[in-house]
Write a protein that holds these residues in place. Structure first.
Motif, PDB file in Angstrom:
ATOM      1  N   SER A 112       0.823  -1.206   0.000  1.00 20.94           N
ATOM      2  CA  SER A 112       0.000   0.000   0.000  1.00 20.94           C
ATOM      3  C   SER A 112       0.858   1.257   0.000  1.00 20.94           C
ATOM      4  CB  SER A 112      -0.931   0.013   1.213  1.00 20.94           C
ATOM      5  OG  SER A 112      -1.833  -1.047   1.145  1.00 20.94           O
ATOM      6  N   VAL A 113       1.980   1.220   0.698  1.00 14.73           N
ATOM      7  CA  VAL A 113       2.885   2.368   0.708  1.00 14.73           C
ATOM      8  C   VAL A 113       3.436   2.610  -0.696  1.00 14.73           C
ATOM      9  CG1 VAL A 113       5.111   3.205   1.564  1.00 14.73           C
ATOM     10  CG2 VAL A 113       3.499   2.163   3.136  1.00 14.73           C
ATOM     11  N   VAL A 114       3.853   1.545  -1.381  1.00 19.18           N
ATOM     12  CA  VAL A 114       4.370   1.687  -2.742  1.00 19.18           C
ATOM     13  C   VAL A 114       3.281   2.222  -3.665  1.00 19.18           C
ATOM     14  CG1 VAL A 114       5.247   0.412  -4.745  1.00 19.18           C
ATOM     15  CG2 VAL A 114       6.155  -0.066  -2.481  1.00 19.18           C
ATOM     16  N   ILE A 115       2.071   1.708  -3.540  1.00 19.66           N
ATOM     17  CA  ILE A 115       0.964   2.157  -4.391  1.00 19.66           C
ATOM     18  C   ILE A 115       0.650   3.631  -4.130  1.00 19.66           C
ATOM     19  CG2 ILE A 115      -1.534   1.927  -4.749  1.00 19.66           C
ATOM     20  CD1 ILE A 115      -1.119  -1.110  -4.356  1.00 19.66           C
ATOM     21  N   ASP A 116       0.657   4.041  -2.863  1.00 18.54           N
ATOM     22  CA  ASP A 116       0.283   5.414  -2.519  1.00 18.54           C
ATOM     23  C   ASP A 116       1.350   6.444  -2.874  1.00 18.54           C
ATOM     24  OD1 ASP A 116      -2.132   4.542  -1.580  1.00 18.54           O
ATOM     25  OD2 ASP A 116      -1.573   4.628   0.538  1.00 18.54           O
ATOM     26  N   TYR A 117       2.620   6.104  -2.668  1.00 17.72           N
ATOM     27  CA  TYR A 117       3.663   7.124  -2.772  1.00 17.72           C
ATOM     28  C   TYR A 117       4.512   7.054  -4.037  1.00 17.72           C
ATOM     29  CZ  TYR A 117       2.431   8.353   1.924  1.00 17.72           C
ATOM     30  OH  TYR A 117       1.735   8.767   3.033  1.00 17.72           O
ATOM     31  N   ILE A 118       4.340   6.016  -4.852  1.00 13.34           N
ATOM     32  CA  ILE A 118       5.067   5.951  -6.126  1.00 13.34           C
ATOM     33  C   ILE A 118       4.031   5.740  -7.219  1.00 13.34           C
ATOM     34  CG2 ILE A 118       6.923   4.845  -7.411  1.00 13.34           C
ATOM     35  CD1 ILE A 118       8.006   3.842  -4.739  1.00 13.34           C
ATOM     36  N   PRO A 119       3.470   6.827  -7.765  1.00 15.44           N
ATOM     37  CA  PRO A 119       2.396   6.693  -8.743  1.00 15.44           C
ATOM     38  C   PRO A 119       2.871   6.027 -10.037  1.00 15.44           C
ATOM     39  CG  PRO A 119       2.872   9.013  -8.290  1.00 15.44           C
ATOM     40  CD  PRO A 119       3.786   8.200  -7.451  1.00 15.44           C
ATOM     41  N   GLN A 120       2.025   5.159 -10.570  1.00 15.71           N
ATOM     42  CA  GLN A 120       2.346   4.408 -11.780  1.00 15.71           C
ATOM     43  C   GLN A 120       2.543   5.333 -12.980  1.00 15.71           C
ATOM     44  OE1 GLN A 120       2.732   1.025 -12.169  1.00 15.71           O
ATOM     45  NE2 GLN A 120       3.181   1.321 -14.320  1.00 15.71           N
ATOM     46  N   LYS A 121       1.696   6.350 -13.100  1.00 11.41           N
ATOM     47  CA  LYS A 121       1.784   7.255 -14.243  1.00 11.41           C
ATOM     48  C   LYS A 121       3.069   8.070 -14.232  1.00 11.41           C
ATOM     49  CE  LYS A 121      -2.644   8.606 -16.081  1.00 11.41           C
ATOM     50  NZ  LYS A 121      -3.691   9.606 -16.061  1.00 11.41           N
ATOM     51  N   THR A 122       3.470   8.532 -13.059  1.00  7.99           N
ATOM     52  CA  THR A 122       4.610   9.438 -12.961  1.00  7.99           C
ATOM     53  C   THR A 122       5.943   8.704 -12.965  1.00  7.99           C
ATOM     54  OG1 THR A 122       3.173  10.802 -11.581  1.00  7.99           O
ATOM     55  CG2 THR A 122       5.469  11.427 -11.698  1.00  7.99           C
ATOM     56  N   TYR A 123       6.051   7.623 -12.223  1.00  5.01           N
ATOM     57  CA  TYR A 123       7.316   6.897 -12.079  1.00  5.01           C
ATOM     58  C   TYR A 123       7.123   5.399 -12.373  1.00  5.01           C
ATOM     59  CZ  TYR A 123       8.395  11.077  -9.337  1.00  5.01           C
ATOM     60  OH  TYR A 123       8.569  12.363  -8.914  1.00  5.01           O
ATOM     61  N   PRO A 124       6.867   5.024 -13.617  1.00  6.67           N
ATOM     62  CA  PRO A 124       6.608   3.598 -13.880  1.00  6.67           C
ATOM     63  C   PRO A 124       7.816   2.710 -13.603  1.00  6.67           C
ATOM     64  CG  PRO A 124       6.740   4.824 -15.938  1.00  6.67           C
ATOM     65  CD  PRO A 124       6.785   5.820 -14.832  1.00  6.67           C
ATOM     66  N   GLY A 125       9.009   3.160 -13.959  1.00  2.00           N
ATOM     67  CA  GLY A 125      10.213   2.357 -13.724  1.00  2.00           C
ATOM     68  C   GLY A 125      10.546   2.225 -12.254  1.00  2.00           C
ATOM     69  N   LEU A 126      10.466   3.330 -11.528  1.00  5.47           N
ATOM     70  CA  LEU A 126      10.768   3.318 -10.098  1.00  5.47           C
ATOM     71  C   LEU A 126       9.774   2.449  -9.339  1.00  5.47           C
ATOM     72  CD1 LEU A 126      12.680   4.597  -7.997  1.00  5.47           C
ATOM     73  CD2 LEU A 126      10.966   6.378  -7.688  1.00  5.47           C
ATOM     74  N   ARG A 127       8.521   2.500  -9.745  1.00  5.89           N
ATOM     75  CA  ARG A 127       7.514   1.681  -9.075  1.00  5.89           C
ATOM     76  C   ARG A 127       7.788   0.199  -9.294  1.00  5.89           C
ATOM     77  NH1 ARG A 127       1.101   2.653  -9.066  1.00  5.89           N
ATOM     78  NH2 ARG A 127       0.537   0.920  -7.746  1.00  5.89           N
ATOM     79  N   LYS A 128       8.196  -0.162 -10.504  1.00  9.67           N
ATOM     80  CA  LYS A 128       8.498  -1.559 -10.790  1.00  9.67           C
ATOM     81  C   LYS A 128       9.683  -2.037  -9.962  1.00  9.67           C
ATOM     82  CE  LYS A 128       7.915  -3.990 -14.763  1.00  9.67           C
ATOM     83  NZ  LYS A 128       7.976  -4.216 -16.187  1.00  9.67           N
ATOM     84  N   ILE A 129      10.692  -1.169  -9.821  1.00 12.39           N
ATOM     85  CA  ILE A 129      11.867  -1.518  -9.006  1.00 12.39           C
ATOM     86  C   ILE A 129      11.448  -1.747  -7.561  1.00 12.39           C
ATOM     87  CG2 ILE A 129      13.990  -0.579  -8.008  1.00 12.39           C
ATOM     88  CD1 ILE A 129      14.468   0.781 -10.742  1.00 12.39           C
ATOM     89  N   PHE A 130      10.657  -0.838  -6.993  1.00 13.46           N
ATOM     90  CA  PHE A 130      10.219  -0.984  -5.603  1.00 13.46           C
ATOM     91  C   PHE A 130       9.300  -2.185  -5.425  1.00 13.46           C
ATOM     92  CE2 PHE A 130      12.031   3.111  -4.783  1.00 13.46           C
ATOM     93  CZ  PHE A 130      12.350   3.054  -3.443  1.00 13.46           C
ATOM     94  N   TRP A 131       8.499  -2.483  -6.454  1.00 14.44           N
ATOM     95  CA  TRP A 131       7.613  -3.645  -6.392  1.00 14.44           C
ATOM     96  C   TRP A 131       8.441  -4.920  -6.279  1.00 14.44           C
ATOM     97  CZ3 TRP A 131       2.711  -2.329  -5.844  1.00 14.44           C
ATOM     98  CH2 TRP A 131       1.742  -3.318  -5.888  1.00 14.44           C
ATOM     99  N   TRP A 132       9.492  -5.034  -7.109  1.00 11.04           N
ATOM    100  CA  TRP A 132      10.343  -6.218  -7.071  1.00 11.04           C
ATOM    101  C   TRP A 132      11.177  -6.268  -5.791  1.00 11.04           C
ATOM    102  CZ3 TRP A 132       9.633 -10.488  -9.550  1.00 11.04           C
ATOM    103  CH2 TRP A 132       8.920 -10.459 -10.733  1.00 11.04           C
ATOM    104  N   LEU A 133      11.622  -5.114  -5.306  1.00  6.55           N
ATOM    105  CA  LEU A 133      12.342  -5.091  -4.031  1.00  6.55           C
ATOM    106  C   LEU A 133      11.449  -5.566  -2.886  1.00  6.55           C
ATOM    107  CD1 LEU A 133      14.376  -1.753  -4.252  1.00  6.55           C
ATOM    108  CD2 LEU A 133      15.290  -4.070  -4.150  1.00  6.55           C
ATOM    109  N   LEU A 134      10.187  -5.149  -2.902  1.00  8.11           N
ATOM    110  CA  LEU A 134       9.245  -5.591  -1.876  1.00  8.11           C
ATOM    111  C   LEU A 134       9.031  -7.101  -1.956  1.00  8.11           C
ATOM    112  CD1 LEU A 134       7.137  -5.106   0.361  1.00  8.11           C
ATOM    113  CD2 LEU A 134       5.489  -4.613  -1.452  1.00  8.11           C
ATOM    114  N   ASN A 135       8.853  -7.616  -3.158  1.00 11.03           N
ATOM    115  CA  ASN A 135       8.659  -9.062  -3.308  1.00 11.03           C
ATOM    116  C   ASN A 135       9.897  -9.832  -2.861  1.00 11.03           C
ATOM    117  OD1 ASN A 135       6.069  -8.762  -4.305  1.00 11.03           O
ATOM    118  ND2 ASN A 135       6.732  -8.708  -6.429  1.00 11.03           N
TER     119      ASN A 135
END
Length: 165
Positions: A112-135
């Protein structure tokens, strides 16, 4: 000559020194330095003003079922944490369920923190990196908890020992 400055000179010196100390520190000052704030992300305008807002595809995994599952996990943690300590018995099954629910609860919270603070539209690459780091972090913690449960004393006994220390 080397005497004291006149009253007019002292007043001017004191005023300019006082003003220089207050520069940028006054309450409600509207021109404060903002060097510590990051610049805004990339701004993109997609479409025109007259285009309708995009409506996402309906999915029960992203709606009320997801929210209900999160609340069920959060509410389930209370008896799972209290039971081993209140009953005084160490049950490996209860300990394993506690670890699993705690891991899922933490993963969903950080998700939820990643979803709220790293918007998909604005930072698609950064969000993917944080998503994989979380997993990766979730898998690592899961393996660590499994090893701790099977090869060591377990989380409940460890908390009991730390509490008594």
């Amino acid at each position: 000559m080397g005497g004291r400055p006149s009253a007019a000179t002292r007043g001017a010196f004191a005023k300019s020194s006082f003003q220089s100390q207050l520069m940028g520190v006054a309450a409600f000052h509207n021109t404060a330095r903002r060097s510590a704030i990051l610049p805004p992300g990339p701004q993109r305008i997609i479409g025109t003003v007259n285009d309708p807002a995009p409506v996402p595809e309906p999915s029960s995994a992203h709606g009320s079922y997801h929210w209900s599952f999160e609340r069920l996990l959060a509410a389930g943690l209370v008896p799972l944490i209290v039971t081993p300590f209140a009953s005084g018995s160490l049950n490996p099954a209860t300990d394993a369920i506690l670890c699993s629910v705690l891991l899922l609860h933490s993963h969903m919270g950080f998700q939820s923190v990643v979803i709220d603070y790293i918007p998909q539209k604005t930072y698609p690459g950064l969000r993917k990196i944080f998503w994989w780091l979380l997993n990766a972090a979730t898998v690592t913690v899961g393996v660590g908890l499994y090893e701790f449960e099977t090869n060591d004393v377990g989380i409940t006994e460890a908390v009991k020992r730390i509490w008594r220390a």
